[in-house]
Design an enzyme around this catalytic site. Structure first.
Site, PDB file in Angstrom:
ATOM      1  CG  ASN A 111     -11.781  24.432 -23.583  1.00 31.60           C
ATOM      2  OD1 ASN A 111     -11.289  25.309 -24.282  1.00 31.60           O
ATOM      3  ND2 ASN A 111     -13.087  24.225 -23.617  1.00 31.60           N
ATOM      4  CB  SER A 112     -12.749  18.938 -23.614  1.00 34.61           C
ATOM      5  OG  SER A 112     -11.860  19.396 -24.591  1.00 34.61           O
TER       6      SER A 112
ATOM      7  N   GLY B 212      -8.650  16.970 -25.133  1.00 36.17           N
ATOM      8  CA  GLY B 212     -10.008  16.561 -25.491  1.00 36.17           C
ATOM      9  C   GLY B 212     -10.334  15.109 -25.221  1.00 36.17           C
TER      10      GLY B 212
ATOM     11  CE  LYS C 298      -3.172  26.208 -23.555  1.00 30.43           C
ATOM     12  NZ  LYS C 298      -2.657  24.874 -23.778  1.00 30.43           N
TER      13      LYS C 298
ATOM     14  CB  ALA D 297      -4.401  18.889 -22.372  1.00 29.20           C
ATOM     15  N   GLY D 298      -6.591  17.008 -21.076  1.00 28.10           N
ATOM     16  CA  GLY D 298      -6.906  15.609 -20.808  1.00 28.10           C
ATOM     17  C   GLY D 298      -7.774  15.375 -19.584  1.00 28.10           C
TER      18      GLY D 298
HETATM   19  C1  LIG Z   1      -8.076  25.279 -24.532  1.00 25.61           C
HETATM   20  C2  LIG Z   1      -6.727  24.762 -24.549  1.00 25.61           C
HETATM   21  O1  LIG Z   1      -5.774  25.432 -24.341  1.00 25.61           O
HETATM   22  C3  LIG Z   1      -6.555  23.329 -24.824  1.00 25.61           C
HETATM   23  O2  LIG Z   1      -5.594  23.186 -25.817  1.00 25.61           O
HETATM   24  C4  LIG Z   1      -6.157  22.719 -23.553  1.00 25.61           C
HETATM   25  O3  LIG Z   1      -5.023  22.000 -23.695  1.00 25.61           O
HETATM   26  C5  LIG Z   1      -7.281  22.035 -22.866  1.00 25.61           C
HETATM   27  O4  LIG Z   1      -7.394  20.672 -23.126  1.00 25.61           O
HETATM   28  P1  LIG Z   1      -8.743  19.890 -22.712  1.00 25.61           P
HETATM   29  O5  LIG Z   1      -9.773  20.371 -23.662  1.00 25.61           O
HETATM   30  O6  LIG Z   1      -8.410  18.448 -22.856  1.00 25.61           O
HETATM   31  O7  LIG Z   1      -9.058  20.258 -21.313  1.00 25.61           O
END
Ligand SMILES: CC(=O)[C@@H](O)[C@H](O)COP(=O)(O)O
Length: 253
Positions: free
Chosen positions: A203-204, A154, A93, A181-182
Site C-alpha cells: 500500500n504505502s 509503512g 485479511k 507489508a514493508g
Molecule cells: C493496507 C494494508 O493492509 C496494510 O496493513 C498492509 O499491511 C500494507 O502495508 P504497507 O503499507 O507497508 O505496504
C-alpha cells in the site's frame, strides 16, 4: 497466477486503498497496476462515506476487507463480522496488532481469531510473521493462505528477514504465501516473487510515492518479472568464480 481459496486471481499484485493523494489517483493507480485484489479497511476508511465505497467497488479488483487497527481477537472477530455484511464477502485479511512501534502482529490473538473465523466459514488471510510455529498454528486453525510481513507496515524497508522467508517458503511448499507489508521498492517485490512467493500485498509504497500511478506500474512489472524469474529456475549461487567462457587449449604466441 495465484489460486487463493480456490479462486484464480488475475494478478499477483494486491494493493491497499489507503492514503492516496486523491480518489482519482487511487483509481488510476489501480488501473495501471492491474491489481487483482484491493484491500480495504472497515475501521480506517469509513470516513470516506458512500463515495469511497462506490470508488473501491469500481476498481475492477476483488475486495479483501481487513481488520486494520484491531488489537485483540475479540475486536478483530467483531470487525470481520461487520466487514462481511458491508462488503458481502467471506474473505477477510486478519490483522491483530501486538506492538505499537512495529505494528508487529500479535500471533497469539491472531491464531485465536483465525480459529473462530475459519469455523464460521470465513476465508482467512492472516497478516503474520515468518515464525514457522505460528504459521503452522494458523494452518491448523483453518487458514489456507499465509501473509507474512516483509517488514513493519509503512516502513518501506523491504524484506527484513530473507532467510526466514525462504525457510517459510520451503516449509510450506503447497500453501499460497503472500508477502504483506514493508515493501518500499519494486526490487523488494521482485525479490519476494523470485523466492517463490505467490503474491505481494502493498500500500504505502504506491500511495506515498511522488507519482503513485507510475509506481503502481513499476510494482506490477516487478511482480511479473520476479515470478517469471522464479519459474525460469535461477542458477545456483557459488562463493567462488566459475568461468562463464570455456577456454579450449592455448592461444598461439
Ligand atoms: C493496507 C494494508 O493492509 C496494510 O496493513 C498492509 O499491511 C500494507 O502495508 P504497507 O503499507 O507497508 O505496504
Amino acid at each position: 497466477m495465484p489460486v487463493l481459496y480456490g479462486t484464480h486471481v488475475e494478478s499477483a499484485l494486491m494493493l491497499g486503498t489507503a492514503g492516496y493523494p486523491s480518489p482519482r489517483i487511487l483509481a488510476d493507480a489501480f488501473a495501471r497496476s492491474g491489481a487483482g485484489i484491493a484491500t480495504v479497511s472497515l475501521r480506517r476508511e469509513t470516513g470516506g462515506g458512500q463515495d469511497f465505497w462506490t470508488l473501491v467497488q469500481s476498481l475492477g479488483a476483488r475486495l479483501l476487507p481487513n481488520t486494520a487497527g484491531c488489537h485483540s481477537a475479540r475486536e478483530a472477530v467483531t470487525t470481520a463480522h461487520m466487514a462481511r455484511e458491508v462488503f458481502a464477502t467471506d474473505w477477510i485479511k486478519l490483522e491483530v496488532i501486538g506492538h505499537a512501534d512495529t505494528l508487529q502482529p500479535d500471533v497469539f490473538e491472531l491464531v485465536q481469531a483465525a480459529r473462530i473465523l475459519a469455523a464460521e466459514g470465513f476465508k482467512v488471510f492472516p497478516y503474520c510473521t515468518e515464525d514457522l510455529t505460528a504459521c503452522e498454528r494458523l494452518l491448523d486453525a483453518g487458514c489456507q493462505v499465509l501473509m507474512p510481513w516483509g517488514a513493519p507496515i509503512g516502513s518501506g524497508l523491504g524484506l527484513n528477514n530473507p532467510h526466514g522467508l525462504r525457510a517459510l517458503r520451503a516449509a510450506f511448499p503447497d500453501v499460497p504465501l503472500v508477502i504483506d507489508a514493508g515493501i518500499g521498492l519494486p526490487s523488494h517485490a521482485a525479490a519476494a516473487m523470485e523466492m517463490g512467493y505467490d503474491a505481494v500485498l502493498l500500500n504505502s509504497a504506491v500511495a506515498r510515492a511522488g507519482d503513485p500511478v507510475q509506481m503502481a506500474g513499476a510494482m506490477a512489472d516487478a511482480v511479473r518479472a520476479g515470478r517469471a524469474a522464479y519459474l525460469a529456475d535461477p542458477m545456483e549461487r557459488t562463493d567462488m568464480a566459475v568461468p562463464s567462457t570455456p577456454v579450449l587449449g592455448k592461444a598461439f604466441l
